[in-house]
Scaffold this motif. Structure first.
Motif, PDB file in Angstrom:
ATOM      1  N   ARG A  72       3.220   2.608   6.893  1.00 23.79           N
ATOM      2  CA  ARG A  72       4.459   2.183   6.245  1.00 23.79           C
ATOM      3  C   ARG A  72       5.601   3.073   6.690  1.00 23.79           C
ATOM      4  O   ARG A  72       5.417   4.262   6.980  1.00 23.79           O
ATOM      5  CB  ARG A  72       4.324   2.285   4.731  1.00 23.79           C
ATOM      6  CG  ARG A  72       3.408   1.253   4.131  1.00 23.79           C
ATOM      7  CD  ARG A  72       3.607   1.219   2.614  1.00 23.79           C
ATOM      8  NE  ARG A  72       2.557   0.395   2.016  1.00 23.79           N
ATOM      9  CZ  ARG A  72       1.355   0.850   1.694  1.00 23.79           C
ATOM     10  NH1 ARG A  72       1.064   2.099   1.915  1.00 23.79           N
ATOM     11  NH2 ARG A  72       0.445   0.058   1.179  1.00 23.79           N
ATOM     12  N   PRO A  73       6.838   2.523   6.742  1.00 24.72           N
ATOM     13  CA  PRO A  73       7.971   3.366   7.145  1.00 24.72           C
ATOM     14  C   PRO A  73       8.338   4.413   6.093  1.00 24.72           C
ATOM     15  O   PRO A  73       8.959   5.419   6.422  1.00 24.72           O
ATOM     16  CB  PRO A  73       9.104   2.358   7.342  1.00 24.72           C
ATOM     17  CG  PRO A  73       8.725   1.173   6.515  1.00 24.72           C
ATOM     18  CD  PRO A  73       7.228   1.120   6.548  1.00 24.72           C
ATOM     19  N   VAL A  74       7.988   4.180   4.832  1.00 24.72           N
ATOM     20  CA  VAL A  74       8.285   5.139   3.769  1.00 24.72           C
ATOM     21  C   VAL A  74       6.967   5.666   3.230  1.00 24.72           C
ATOM     22  O   VAL A  74       6.123   4.902   2.754  1.00 24.72           O
ATOM     23  CB  VAL A  74       9.107   4.489   2.639  1.00 24.72           C
ATOM     24  CG1 VAL A  74       9.424   5.519   1.558  1.00 24.72           C
ATOM     25  CG2 VAL A  74      10.392   3.879   3.186  1.00 24.72           C
ATOM     26  N   TRP A  75       6.790   6.966   3.304  1.00 25.47           N
ATOM     27  CA  TRP A  75       5.517   7.601   2.965  1.00 25.47           C
ATOM     28  C   TRP A  75       5.783   8.716   1.959  1.00 25.47           C
ATOM     29  O   TRP A  75       6.573   9.625   2.227  1.00 25.47           O
ATOM     30  CB  TRP A  75       4.885   8.128   4.240  1.00 25.47           C
ATOM     31  CG  TRP A  75       3.646   8.944   4.097  1.00 25.47           C
ATOM     32  CD1 TRP A  75       2.388   8.489   3.895  1.00 25.47           C
ATOM     33  CD2 TRP A  75       3.550  10.369   4.189  1.00 25.47           C
ATOM     34  NE1 TRP A  75       1.500   9.548   3.838  1.00 25.47           N
ATOM     35  CE2 TRP A  75       2.203  10.716   4.025  1.00 25.47           C
ATOM     36  CE3 TRP A  75       4.492  11.385   4.390  1.00 25.47           C
ATOM     37  CZ2 TRP A  75       1.756  12.023   4.048  1.00 25.47           C
ATOM     38  CZ3 TRP A  75       4.048  12.698   4.414  1.00 25.47           C
ATOM     39  CH2 TRP A  75       2.692  13.007   4.237  1.00 25.47           C
ATOM     40  N   VAL A  76       5.168   8.608   0.787  1.00 22.63           N
ATOM     41  CA  VAL A  76       5.367   9.574  -0.298  1.00 22.63           C
ATOM     42  C   VAL A  76       4.009  10.144  -0.669  1.00 22.63           C
ATOM     43  O   VAL A  76       3.078   9.392  -0.960  1.00 22.63           O
ATOM     44  CB  VAL A  76       6.016   8.915  -1.535  1.00 22.63           C
ATOM     45  CG1 VAL A  76       6.220   9.953  -2.639  1.00 22.63           C
ATOM     46  CG2 VAL A  76       7.341   8.261  -1.163  1.00 22.63           C
ATOM     47  N   GLN A  77       3.920  11.460  -0.660  1.00 18.02           N
ATOM     48  CA  GLN A  77       2.652  12.079  -1.012  1.00 18.02           C
ATOM     49  C   GLN A  77       2.927  13.302  -1.885  1.00 18.02           C
ATOM     50  O   GLN A  77       3.943  13.989  -1.737  1.00 18.02           O
ATOM     51  CB  GLN A  77       1.888  12.507   0.232  1.00 18.02           C
ATOM     52  CG  GLN A  77       0.541  13.143  -0.087  1.00 18.02           C
ATOM     53  CD  GLN A  77      -0.398  13.125   1.094  1.00 18.02           C
ATOM     54  OE1 GLN A  77      -0.516  12.124   1.794  1.00 18.02           O
ATOM     55  NE2 GLN A  77      -1.082  14.238   1.318  1.00 18.02           N
ATOM     56  N   ALA A  78       2.011  13.567  -2.823  1.00 16.66           N
ATOM     57  CA  ALA A  78       2.140  14.734  -3.696  1.00 16.66           C
ATOM     58  C   ALA A  78       0.758  15.233  -4.072  1.00 16.66           C
ATOM     59  O   ALA A  78      -0.189  14.450  -4.201  1.00 16.66           O
ATOM     60  CB  ALA A  78       2.946  14.387  -4.944  1.00 16.66           C
ATOM     61  N   ARG A  79       0.674  16.537  -4.264  1.00 17.39           N
ATOM     62  CA  ARG A  79      -0.585  17.165  -4.644  1.00 17.39           C
ATOM     63  C   ARG A  79      -0.388  17.885  -5.973  1.00 17.39           C
ATOM     64  O   ARG A  79       0.560  18.656  -6.136  1.00 17.39           O
ATOM     65  CB  ARG A  79      -0.994  18.165  -3.562  1.00 17.39           C
ATOM     66  CG  ARG A  79      -2.306  18.887  -3.841  1.00 17.39           C
ATOM     67  CD  ARG A  79      -2.597  19.932  -2.776  1.00 17.39           C
ATOM     68  NE  ARG A  79      -1.708  21.084  -2.854  1.00 17.39           N
ATOM     69  CZ  ARG A  79      -0.793  21.392  -1.931  1.00 17.39           C
ATOM     70  NH1 ARG A  79      -0.640  20.616  -0.863  1.00 17.39           N
ATOM     71  NH2 ARG A  79      -0.034  22.465  -2.064  1.00 17.39           N
ATOM     72  N   LEU A  80      -1.255  17.605  -6.918  1.00 14.50           N
ATOM     73  CA  LEU A  80      -1.167  18.271  -8.224  1.00 14.50           C
ATOM     74  C   LEU A  80      -1.731  19.679  -8.103  1.00 14.50           C
ATOM     75  O   LEU A  80      -2.911  19.870  -7.817  1.00 14.50           O
ATOM     76  CB  LEU A  80      -1.948  17.480  -9.274  1.00 14.50           C
ATOM     77  CG  LEU A  80      -1.954  18.068 -10.689  1.00 14.50           C
ATOM     78  CD1 LEU A  80      -0.540  18.142 -11.254  1.00 14.50           C
ATOM     79  CD2 LEU A  80      -2.849  17.230 -11.605  1.00 14.50           C
TER      80      LEU A  80
ATOM     81  N   ARG B 175       4.624  -3.248  -6.269  1.00 20.83           N
ATOM     82  CA  ARG B 175       3.272  -2.767  -6.482  1.00 20.83           C
ATOM     83  C   ARG B 175       3.333  -1.313  -6.912  1.00 20.83           C
ATOM     84  O   ARG B 175       4.085  -0.515  -6.339  1.00 20.83           O
ATOM     85  CB  ARG B 175       2.461  -2.902  -5.195  1.00 20.83           C
ATOM     86  CG  ARG B 175       0.996  -2.559  -5.358  1.00 20.83           C
ATOM     87  CD  ARG B 175       0.211  -2.862  -4.088  1.00 20.83           C
ATOM     88  NE  ARG B 175       0.640  -2.056  -2.961  1.00 20.83           N
ATOM     89  CZ  ARG B 175       1.239  -2.534  -1.875  1.00 20.83           C
ATOM     90  NH1 ARG B 175       1.508  -3.826  -1.777  1.00 20.83           N
ATOM     91  NH2 ARG B 175       1.578  -1.741  -0.889  1.00 20.83           N
ATOM     92  N   LEU B 176       2.560  -0.967  -7.909  1.00 21.25           N
ATOM     93  CA  LEU B 176       2.512   0.400  -8.403  1.00 21.25           C
ATOM     94  C   LEU B 176       1.347   1.107  -7.729  1.00 21.25           C
ATOM     95  O   LEU B 176       0.204   1.040  -8.196  1.00 21.25           O
ATOM     96  CB  LEU B 176       2.356   0.409  -9.925  1.00 21.25           C
ATOM     97  CG  LEU B 176       2.587   1.746 -10.633  1.00 21.25           C
ATOM     98  CD1 LEU B 176       4.033   2.198 -10.487  1.00 21.25           C
ATOM     99  CD2 LEU B 176       2.240   1.614 -12.115  1.00 21.25           C
ATOM    100  N   ASP B 177       1.622   1.750  -6.593  1.00 25.00           N
ATOM    101  CA  ASP B 177       0.592   2.483  -5.871  1.00 25.00           C
ATOM    102  C   ASP B 177       0.441   3.861  -6.511  1.00 25.00           C
ATOM    103  O   ASP B 177       1.194   4.796  -6.207  1.00 25.00           O
ATOM    104  CB  ASP B 177       0.963   2.612  -4.398  1.00 25.00           C
ATOM    105  CG  ASP B 177       0.931   1.266  -3.690  1.00 25.00           C
ATOM    106  OD1 ASP B 177       0.095   0.427  -4.075  1.00 25.00           O
ATOM    107  OD2 ASP B 177       1.741   1.051  -2.782  1.00 25.00           O
ATOM    108  N   MET B 178      -0.516   3.976  -7.403  1.00 19.79           N
ATOM    109  CA  MET B 178      -0.656   5.196  -8.193  1.00 19.79           C
ATOM    110  C   MET B 178      -1.389   6.274  -7.414  1.00 19.79           C
ATOM    111  O   MET B 178      -2.074   6.003  -6.427  1.00 19.79           O
ATOM    112  CB  MET B 178      -1.372   4.892  -9.506  1.00 19.79           C
ATOM    113  CG  MET B 178      -0.621   3.930 -10.406  1.00 19.79           C
ATOM    114  SD  MET B 178      -1.301   3.823 -12.074  1.00 19.79           S
ATOM    115  CE  MET B 178      -2.903   3.126 -11.740  1.00 19.79           C
ATOM    116  N   GLY B 179      -1.238   7.508  -7.895  1.00 21.82           N
ATOM    117  CA  GLY B 179      -1.921   8.633  -7.292  1.00 21.82           C
ATOM    118  C   GLY B 179      -1.046   9.386  -6.322  1.00 21.82           C
ATOM    119  O   GLY B 179       0.027   8.933  -5.916  1.00 21.82           O
ATOM    120  N   GLY B 180      -1.528  10.558  -5.922  1.00 19.91           N
ATOM    121  CA  GLY B 180      -0.732  11.419  -5.067  1.00 19.91           C
ATOM    122  C   GLY B 180      -0.672  10.990  -3.628  1.00 19.91           C
ATOM    123  O   GLY B 180       0.214  11.405  -2.889  1.00 19.91           O
TER     124      GLY B 180
END
Length: 461
Positions: free
Chosen positions: A6-14, A211-216
């Motif tokens: 995807r052109p927009v990529w969001v990632q996070a780590r708890l 769409r709600l793509d949940m998670g980090g």
């Protein structure tokens, strides 16, 4: 075939463990970031306008501007992940537009080689359904609540992200653990918001999914490994140019110049329009409204003129004129100007209305007071200037130091005053104001464009 990213990529780590107490003061710790982001967002808006024109003409998003705007979104995401959009880390956000691979929150937007030139005109409109959704996430949803101060009705609201993060903070406070289901849901909502921001910011043509793509992490089909760097041209192992502090500052300053230029140009155009089109046959620029009350009189709020203010009115506004016209044929009206103190004494015990606000040409907001009729206006020696008649009556108001009030009533002192009121001034300085504002706006726009252009050119490398 390998799945396309995807052109927009969001990632996070708890991050674990998280401090039980630090979230109580993160609002204070993040203040430096909020102040810088306020300036960066101003630059983001100005540069998005520049990109809009570039895309419309060439079909390309200028690379240096793209990198800057993506950097603003990335910086914003890190700060809000640290603070109250997630509270997902206690690691203080870095002060940089660049990607920081080891920071718990990351954002990537792939540079598009071409963008649809026509689509740039309607992206804001196509995203309206998303506005409704993210409004609920961020706090755009509102409901009727009761204000504690006066007990009256009022509107208030809070976003779903804020509610869930607050719940997670309370759980963290008592248990030392951030609830994982809440984290996943919060990240899904933040991811949705960032995708919409990238689309509306013209950074991609791909319409955000509902769409709600949940998670980090992103879903499997768009997953980018954590150690994968955004693809960028390199020179000796690093990208040439880039947005350093020495290049970001001129862009922010240039954006402030550009926004100031827009204000000056708008003010100058308004002054020029008023000077050329709004003068009557006598050369007065006027504003008018219909004023009505069921009481015995109308009065203005006190106008205070100090020595400097009186001189300014004389030099800048020129001659000042007040005119009232009865809206009921045959009714004789009285118009007088007096000091605020004497007006208060004259109207004491008299039912009258104070003109406190005028919105539009025919609507007035009045504060009603009950009482008896006033004394005959001709029987009191308090007026600095007066006029009366059954048609338009005009008062050329003397401009001098003091607090002044205008009073309008029916000459026979019957209740029910209804007049068309006009206030005008010759405004001899209006052409000079228009010319100065337009010239200043043009100069500021050129300076802003040069600062942004030079910084963007150097950032391109």
């Amino acid at each position: 075939m390998a799945p396309q990213l995807r052109p927009v990529w969001v990632q996070a780590r708890l991050d674990t463990p998280l401090s039980r107490w630090l979230w109580l003061v993160k609002w204070l710790l993040a203040v430096p970031h909020f102040l810088i982001l306020a300036l960066l967002w101003l630059a983001f808006v100005v540069l998005t306008v520049v990109a809009f024109v570039a895309i419309l003409v060439t079909g390309r998003y200028p690379r240096a501007i793209f990198d800057f705007n993506v950097g603003v979104l990335r910086w914003n995401w890190r700060v809000h992940y640290y603070a109250y959009s997630a509270l997902g880390t206690d690691r203080y956000p870095p002060f940089t537009l660049a990607d920081v691979p080891d920071y718990p929150a990351r954002l990537r937007i792939d540079y598009p080689p071409r963008l649809h030139r026509g689509l740039v005109l309607v992206k804001w409109l196509l995203a309206v359904p998303h506005y409704l959704v993210i409004g609920l996430f961020l706090g755009g949803g509102a409901w009727l609540v009761r204000r504690w101060g006066d007990g009256g009705p009022g509107w208030g609201g809070v976003g779903l992200i804020g509610i869930l993060v607050f719940i997670a903070a309370i759980v963290l406070l008592f248990t030392g653990t951030y609830p994982k289901p809440v984290f996943d849901f919060v990240l899904g909502m933040n991811r949705w918001v960032l995708r919409v921001a990238a689309y509306v910011g013209l950074l991609t043509d791909e319409y955000p999914p509902f769409r709600l793509d949940m998670g980090g992490t992103e879903p499997d089909e768009g997953l980018v490994p954590e150690d994968t760097e955004p693809t960028e041209p390199t020179e000796g192992g690093r990208r040439p140019g880039g947005w350093t502090v020495g290049r970001i500052v001129p862009v922010v300053v240039g954006a402030l110049f550009a926004l100031g230029a827009l204000g000056l140009l708008a003010a100058g155009s308004l002054a020029l329009w008023a000077d050329r089109t709004q003068r009557d046959d006598d050369g007065y620029v006027t504003a008018e409204a219909t004023l009505r009350t069921d009481t015995f009189a109308l009065s203005s709020e006190p106008l205070s003129l100090g020595p400097g203010a009186a001189d300014w009115v004389t030099s800048e506004l020129g001659d000042v004129r007040v005119r009232v016209t009865p809206t009921v044929p045959g009714v004789r009206v009285f118009l007088g100007m007096t000091s605020a103190e004497e007006a208060e004494q004259y109207l004491r015990g008299t039912g009258h209305a104070v003109v406190s606000d005028i919105t539009g040409r025919d609507v007035t907001t009045l504060q009603f007071r009950s009482g008896t009729p006033p004394a005959p206006p001709d029987s009191v020696d308090i007026w600095a200037a007066t006029a009366s008649g059954t048609r338009a009556v005009t008062l050329d108001t003397p401009v001098s130091e003091g607090e002044w009030v205008l009073v309008v009533l029916n000459a026979d002192r019957h209740p029910g005053v209804s007049v068309r009121a006009e206030v005008g001034a010759t405004a001899p300085a209006l052409p000079w104001v228009a010319g100065t504002a337009l010239a200043g706006g043009a100069v500021a726009l050129v300076v802003g464009a040069l600062l942004i252009g030079i910084a963007a050119r150097r950032a391109t490398g």
